[in-house]
Write a protein that holds these residues in place. Sequence first.
Motif, PDB file in Angstrom:
ATOM      1  N   TYR A 373     100.115  62.084  33.953  1.00  0.00           N
ATOM      2  CA  TYR A 373      99.496  60.841  33.510  1.00  0.00           C
ATOM      3  C   TYR A 373     100.424  60.085  32.552  1.00  0.00           C
ATOM      4  O   TYR A 373     100.442  58.852  32.541  1.00  0.00           O
ATOM      5  CB  TYR A 373      98.152  61.133  32.843  1.00  0.00           C
ATOM      6  N   THR A 374     101.169  60.839  31.746  1.00  0.00           N
ATOM      7  CA  THR A 374     102.193  60.198  30.910  1.00  0.00           C
ATOM      8  C   THR A 374     103.238  59.510  31.781  1.00  0.00           C
ATOM      9  O   THR A 374     103.582  58.345  31.563  1.00  0.00           O
ATOM     10  CB  THR A 374     102.857  61.232  29.993  1.00  0.00           C
ATOM     11  N   ALA A 375     103.733  60.227  32.793  1.00  0.00           N
ATOM     12  CA  ALA A 375     104.746  59.643  33.678  1.00  0.00           C
ATOM     13  C   ALA A 375     104.223  58.390  34.362  1.00  0.00           C
ATOM     14  O   ALA A 375     104.995  57.448  34.627  1.00  0.00           O
ATOM     15  CB  ALA A 375     105.180  60.669  34.724  1.00  0.00           C
ATOM     16  N   ALA A 376     102.923  58.327  34.641  1.00  0.00           N
ATOM     17  CA  ALA A 376     102.346  57.197  35.367  1.00  0.00           C
ATOM     18  C   ALA A 376     102.081  55.988  34.488  1.00  0.00           C
ATOM     19  O   ALA A 376     101.953  54.872  35.007  1.00  0.00           O
ATOM     20  CB  ALA A 376     101.035  57.632  36.035  1.00  0.00           C
ATOM     21  N   THR A 377     102.023  56.192  33.160  1.00  0.00           N
ATOM     22  CA  THR A 377     101.505  55.111  32.309  1.00  0.00           C
ATOM     23  C   THR A 377     102.463  54.569  31.257  1.00  0.00           C
ATOM     24  O   THR A 377     102.141  53.570  30.618  1.00  0.00           O
ATOM     25  CB  THR A 377     100.222  55.581  31.593  1.00  0.00           C
ATOM     26  N   VAL A 378     103.624  55.173  31.038  1.00  0.00           N
ATOM     27  CA  VAL A 378     104.507  54.700  29.967  1.00  0.00           C
ATOM     28  C   VAL A 378     105.628  53.805  30.481  1.00  0.00           C
ATOM     29  O   VAL A 378     106.575  53.497  29.760  1.00  0.00           O
ATOM     30  CB  VAL A 378     105.097  55.875  29.156  1.00  0.00           C
ATOM     31  N   GLY A 379     105.548  53.367  31.746  1.00  0.00           N
ATOM     32  CA  GLY A 379     106.513  52.420  32.289  1.00  0.00           C
ATOM     33  C   GLY A 379     107.914  52.972  32.325  1.00  0.00           C
ATOM     34  O   GLY A 379     108.144  54.140  32.671  1.00  0.00           O
ATOM     35  N   CYS A 512      88.348  63.617  32.804  1.00  0.00           N
ATOM     36  CA  CYS A 512      89.073  63.613  31.531  1.00  0.00           C
ATOM     37  C   CYS A 512      88.237  62.955  30.441  1.00  0.00           C
ATOM     38  O   CYS A 512      88.118  63.460  29.313  1.00  0.00           O
ATOM     39  CB  CYS A 512      90.395  62.866  31.674  1.00  0.00           C
ATOM     40  N   ARG A 513      87.673  61.801  30.785  1.00  0.00           N
ATOM     41  CA  ARG A 513      86.875  61.057  29.811  1.00  0.00           C
ATOM     42  C   ARG A 513      85.716  61.905  29.303  1.00  0.00           C
ATOM     43  O   ARG A 513      85.394  61.892  28.103  1.00  0.00           O
ATOM     44  CB  ARG A 513      86.371  59.758  30.449  1.00  0.00           C
ATOM     45  N   ARG A 514      85.097  62.673  30.178  1.00  0.00           N
ATOM     46  CA  ARG A 514      83.917  63.438  29.783  1.00  0.00           C
ATOM     47  C   ARG A 514      84.248  64.598  28.841  1.00  0.00           C
ATOM     48  O   ARG A 514      83.352  65.095  28.149  1.00  0.00           O
ATOM     49  CB  ARG A 514      83.177  63.931  31.019  1.00  0.00           C
ATOM     50  N   ILE A 515      85.501  65.054  28.825  1.00  0.00           N
ATOM     51  CA  ILE A 515      85.874  66.082  27.847  1.00  0.00           C
ATOM     52  C   ILE A 515      86.687  65.498  26.695  1.00  0.00           C
ATOM     53  O   ILE A 515      87.202  66.231  25.848  1.00  0.00           O
ATOM     54  CB  ILE A 515      86.655  67.242  28.502  1.00  0.00           C
ATOM     55  N   GLY A 516      86.814  64.159  26.680  1.00  0.00           N
ATOM     56  CA  GLY A 516      87.488  63.502  25.578  1.00  0.00           C
ATOM     57  C   GLY A 516      88.994  63.585  25.597  1.00  0.00           C
ATOM     58  O   GLY A 516      89.638  63.479  24.548  1.00  0.00           O
ATOM     59  N   MET A 517      89.592  63.755  26.773  1.00  0.00           N
ATOM     60  CA  MET A 517      91.044  63.854  26.872  1.00  0.00           C
ATOM     61  C   MET A 517      91.620  62.516  27.304  1.00  0.00           C
ATOM     62  O   MET A 517      91.179  61.942  28.299  1.00  0.00           O
ATOM     63  CB  MET A 517      91.443  64.954  27.861  1.00  0.00           C
ATOM     64  N   PRO A 518      92.616  61.998  26.567  1.00  0.00           N
ATOM     65  CA  PRO A 518      93.218  60.709  26.951  1.00  0.00           C
ATOM     66  C   PRO A 518      93.989  60.818  28.262  1.00  0.00           C
ATOM     67  O   PRO A 518      94.514  61.886  28.609  1.00  0.00           O
ATOM     68  CB  PRO A 518      94.141  60.384  25.783  1.00  0.00           C
ATOM     69  N   THR A 519      94.078  59.705  28.981  1.00  0.00           N
ATOM     70  CA  THR A 519      94.721  59.688  30.294  1.00  0.00           C
ATOM     71  C   THR A 519      95.892  58.722  30.360  1.00  0.00           C
ATOM     72  O   THR A 519      96.392  58.443  31.454  1.00  0.00           O
ATOM     73  CB  THR A 519      93.697  59.302  31.375  1.00  0.00           C
ATOM     74  N   ALA A 520      96.344  58.221  29.216  1.00  0.00           N
ATOM     75  CA  ALA A 520      97.469  57.277  29.206  1.00  0.00           C
ATOM     76  C   ALA A 520      98.274  57.466  27.933  1.00  0.00           C
ATOM     77  O   ALA A 520      97.777  57.978  26.924  1.00  0.00           O
ATOM     78  CB  ALA A 520      96.960  55.837  29.314  1.00  0.00           C
ATOM     79  N   GLY A 521      99.522  57.040  28.011  1.00  0.00           N
ATOM     80  CA  GLY A 521     100.396  57.126  26.855  1.00  0.00           C
ATOM     81  C   GLY A 521     101.299  58.337  26.907  1.00  0.00           C
ATOM     82  O   GLY A 521     101.310  59.103  27.877  1.00  0.00           O
ATOM     83  N   ASN A 522     102.064  58.508  25.830  1.00  0.00           N
ATOM     84  CA  ASN A 522     102.966  59.658  25.773  1.00  0.00           C
ATOM     85  C   ASN A 522     102.159  60.942  25.599  1.00  0.00           C
ATOM     86  O   ASN A 522     100.931  60.942  25.670  1.00  0.00           O
ATOM     87  CB  ASN A 522     104.008  59.458  24.672  1.00  0.00           C
ATOM     88  N   ALA A 523     102.857  62.038  25.361  1.00  0.00           N
ATOM     89  CA  ALA A 523     102.186  63.336  25.283  1.00  0.00           C
ATOM     90  C   ALA A 523     101.111  63.381  24.212  1.00  0.00           C
ATOM     91  O   ALA A 523     100.147  64.153  24.315  1.00  0.00           O
ATOM     92  CB  ALA A 523     103.216  64.437  25.036  1.00  0.00           C
ATOM     93  N   GLY A 524     101.241  62.513  23.188  1.00  0.00           N
ATOM     94  CA  GLY A 524     100.249  62.455  22.128  1.00  0.00           C
ATOM     95  C   GLY A 524      99.200  61.380  22.326  1.00  0.00           C
ATOM     96  O   GLY A 524      98.335  61.193  21.479  1.00  0.00           O
ATOM     97  N   ASP A 526      99.936  58.056  22.738  1.00  0.00           N
ATOM     98  CA  ASP A 526     100.382  56.770  22.194  1.00  0.00           C
ATOM     99  C   ASP A 526     100.936  55.915  23.332  1.00  0.00           C
ATOM    100  O   ASP A 526     102.012  56.188  23.859  1.00  0.00           O
ATOM    101  CB  ASP A 526     101.454  56.995  21.124  1.00  0.00           C
ATOM    102  N   LEU A 527     100.199  54.895  23.716  1.00  0.00           N
ATOM    103  CA  LEU A 527     100.628  54.006  24.798  1.00  0.00           C
ATOM    104  C   LEU A 527     101.441  52.836  24.273  1.00  0.00           C
ATOM    105  O   LEU A 527     102.326  52.317  24.954  1.00  0.00           O
ATOM    106  CB  LEU A 527      99.398  53.487  25.550  1.00  0.00           C
ATOM    107  N   GLU A 528     101.167  52.444  23.048  1.00  0.00           N
ATOM    108  CA  GLU A 528     101.852  51.277  22.473  1.00  0.00           C
ATOM    109  C   GLU A 528     103.288  51.600  22.085  1.00  0.00           C
ATOM    110  O   GLU A 528     104.198  50.789  22.284  1.00  0.00           O
ATOM    111  CB  GLU A 528     101.069  50.778  21.255  1.00  0.00           C
ATOM    112  N   ASN A 529     103.508  52.804  21.549  1.00  0.00           N
ATOM    113  CA  ASN A 529     104.852  53.219  21.126  1.00  0.00           C
ATOM    114  C   ASN A 529     105.166  54.592  21.741  1.00  0.00           C
ATOM    115  O   ASN A 529     105.100  55.619  21.049  1.00  0.00           O
ATOM    116  CB  ASN A 529     104.936  53.294  19.601  1.00  0.00           C
ATOM    117  N   PRO A 530     105.492  54.639  23.024  1.00  0.00           N
ATOM    118  CA  PRO A 530     105.643  55.933  23.714  1.00  0.00           C
ATOM    119  C   PRO A 530     106.721  56.836  23.136  1.00  0.00           C
ATOM    120  O   PRO A 530     106.658  58.062  23.330  1.00  0.00           O
ATOM    121  CB  PRO A 530     105.983  55.529  25.155  1.00  0.00           C
TER     122      PRO A 530
END
Length: 546
Positions: A373-379, A512-524, A526-530
Motif C-alpha cells: 500500500y505504501t508502494a501504491a500511494t507515495v508516488g 483495514c479501516r475496521r481494524i484501524g490500520m492506515p492504507t496510504a503513506g509511508n511505512a508510518g 505519512d502521506l504528506e511527507n513520505p
Amino acid sequence: MSRLQLVRLIFLLLAAVVRADTVTYDWQADWISATPDGVTRPVIGINGEWPCPSIEASVGDEVVVRLTNNLGNQTTGLHFHGMRQIQTNFMDGASVVTQCPLGPGDTITYRFTVDVPGTYWYHSHNMGQYVDGLRGALLVYDPDDPYSEDYDEEEVVTLSDWYHEQTIYLSRFLLSPQNEPPAPPGIDSILVNDVRRNPHFHVDKNKTYRLRFINLSAAASFMLNFEEVDAQVIAIDGYNVRRARASMVRIAPAQRYDILVCFTDTYSDNIPFLIALDGNPDYTNPELRPRWPLNLTGQFISDPDAPLRRNRDVTVWRPMDDSRLEPFGDYRPLSHPNRLIQLEAEFCQDQYNIPRACFNHIPYVLQKVPTLYTAATVGEHNTNPVVYGAVNPFILSQGDIVDIVVNNHDDRNHPFHLHGHHFEVLDRPCARSGVWPGPNATHINEYPPLRDTVDVMAHSYVVIRFLADNPGVHLFHCHIEWHVEMGLTATLILGPEKLRGLDIPQDHLDSCRRIGMPTAGNAGGDLENPLHTWNMNDKPPRFHAG
C-alpha cells in the motif's frame, strides 16, 4: 482408485471439454479442538473441521476463497505458497505486507489465477498461525503434465512437526531475554496427514503411484527412506525435473516433492519405508551428535493379510542432493545477471536483549502500513527504500536478472522462500563450506533446478537467480516460522513504477479501516511527507503480541 485420483481425472476431463474456469471456496476460520497425537489442544480449522481442506484447480483456473475470521481473539489471513500472483500481488496474503490482517468477525475475498501447475500449499502468514493448524494442500492439475501417463494413482502426504502449546505462547518465550542462547520451541510430536500414526498405503502390484509430499513444519525437516522400493523424484516445489532415483530424500520446511513409487511382482507383499523428523541443527555434523527420536514406519501394503516388516535401521542419512536435480524439458537457464543482493544471515539481539534473527545485522520490523500500500500511494517516492521503513527493503527494476547470495553464519540449516517467483539454484555447497567466495570462484550449476524454497546448509551459502518479471512486493524469508517471528526476512519491491496508483480491492481496504490500520503513506502512514521517518516502527516491539 483413490478419491484424489478421481478428482484429478475429473479436472483433466473438464480441461479437455468444458473447462471449469472458477473454483470457489467459502471458508470460516474457527478455533476447534483436535487430538492428532493423543493430546487435545485448540487448532484453527475451516468450517468447523480440521485438518483443513485442500484447494484443487486446473492450471489457468481462477480460484476464489472467501475467508471469514471467526477466531474471536486473533487476526488472520491466507498466503498461497508458490502462487506467482501475476497482477494480483494484493492477493499474496502476507499480513502487513500485501494486505492488512483480517480482523475478528470480518470477511475478505481472495481471487487469483493459478498459472503454474504442481504441488503447492496455503497457510496463514499471520501470527504464526499455520503452526496452530491453519494450512492445507493446494493442488494445480495440468492437462499437459508430461508424467501423466507414468502413474496410475496419487496421494497427498503432508508432514509436520507438532506442538502442544499454541504458537502465541511459544513465541512469547522465544522472544524473551530468558531464551539465551536462542533456541526454538521443543517439538512434541510428528504428524503425517495431520495425525500421529504409521501411515499405510494400500497398493496394487504392477501399478505406479504419485506421492505428493508437502512439509508443513514450523521448523523441522523430514527424511524419507525408500531403499526397498523403486522411487523417483519427478517434481520439486511444483516444477518438473528429470527423473532421479530417490532412495533417501530430505524435505525442508515448506518444500514439496512429487515422487513416483513403482511396484512389480518381484516385490514382497508389504514394503516398509521410514519417515524420520530431522530436528537437528546440522544432520551432517557428527560433533553435534544428530538424534532421530521422532519417526514413523510407513507401509506399502499389497496383501493386508501378510505380516508387516520393520524398516531397516538407518545409521547414517545420505539424502540425494536436490541442488543437482535437472529441470524437465528444454528449459534455458538465465544468464548475465545485472543485480546482486548479498544477505548475511545470523542471530542478533535488540536493545532489550531479546534474541532476533537478522539479515545484514537488521531484523525485519512490521510497519503501520502494508508495504504494498505504501508502494501504491507515495508516488515517485516509491523507488526510495526509506519510505518502507525497517523491512530490509531492496528496490528492483522489472526485467532485472537478480542473483541473491545468502551467507548462513549459523550452525543450523535454514530454508529460504521467495514469494512470487521460482528461482534457479546455482550453487548450494555442503555444510561448513564458509562464506560465498565471489562470482569468479563459484561452481555454478549450468542446468539448475527451479524451486521456491531452498535449504541453505549450516555455515555455508547459497546462490539463487531469478527474473524480476512480476511487479509487486515480495518477501524473501527463512521458512522456519520461529525465525520469521524473530525477523529473518527481507522485502523486494519489484517494478515500483508499475505499482503507483495500484487499485487495491475495496473489501481489503475496508478490512483495514475496521481494524484501524492506515492504507496510504509511508511505512508510518505519512502521506504528506513520505521521506519523514519519525512515525515508522524502527525497532521490534518489546512485548510479542503476535
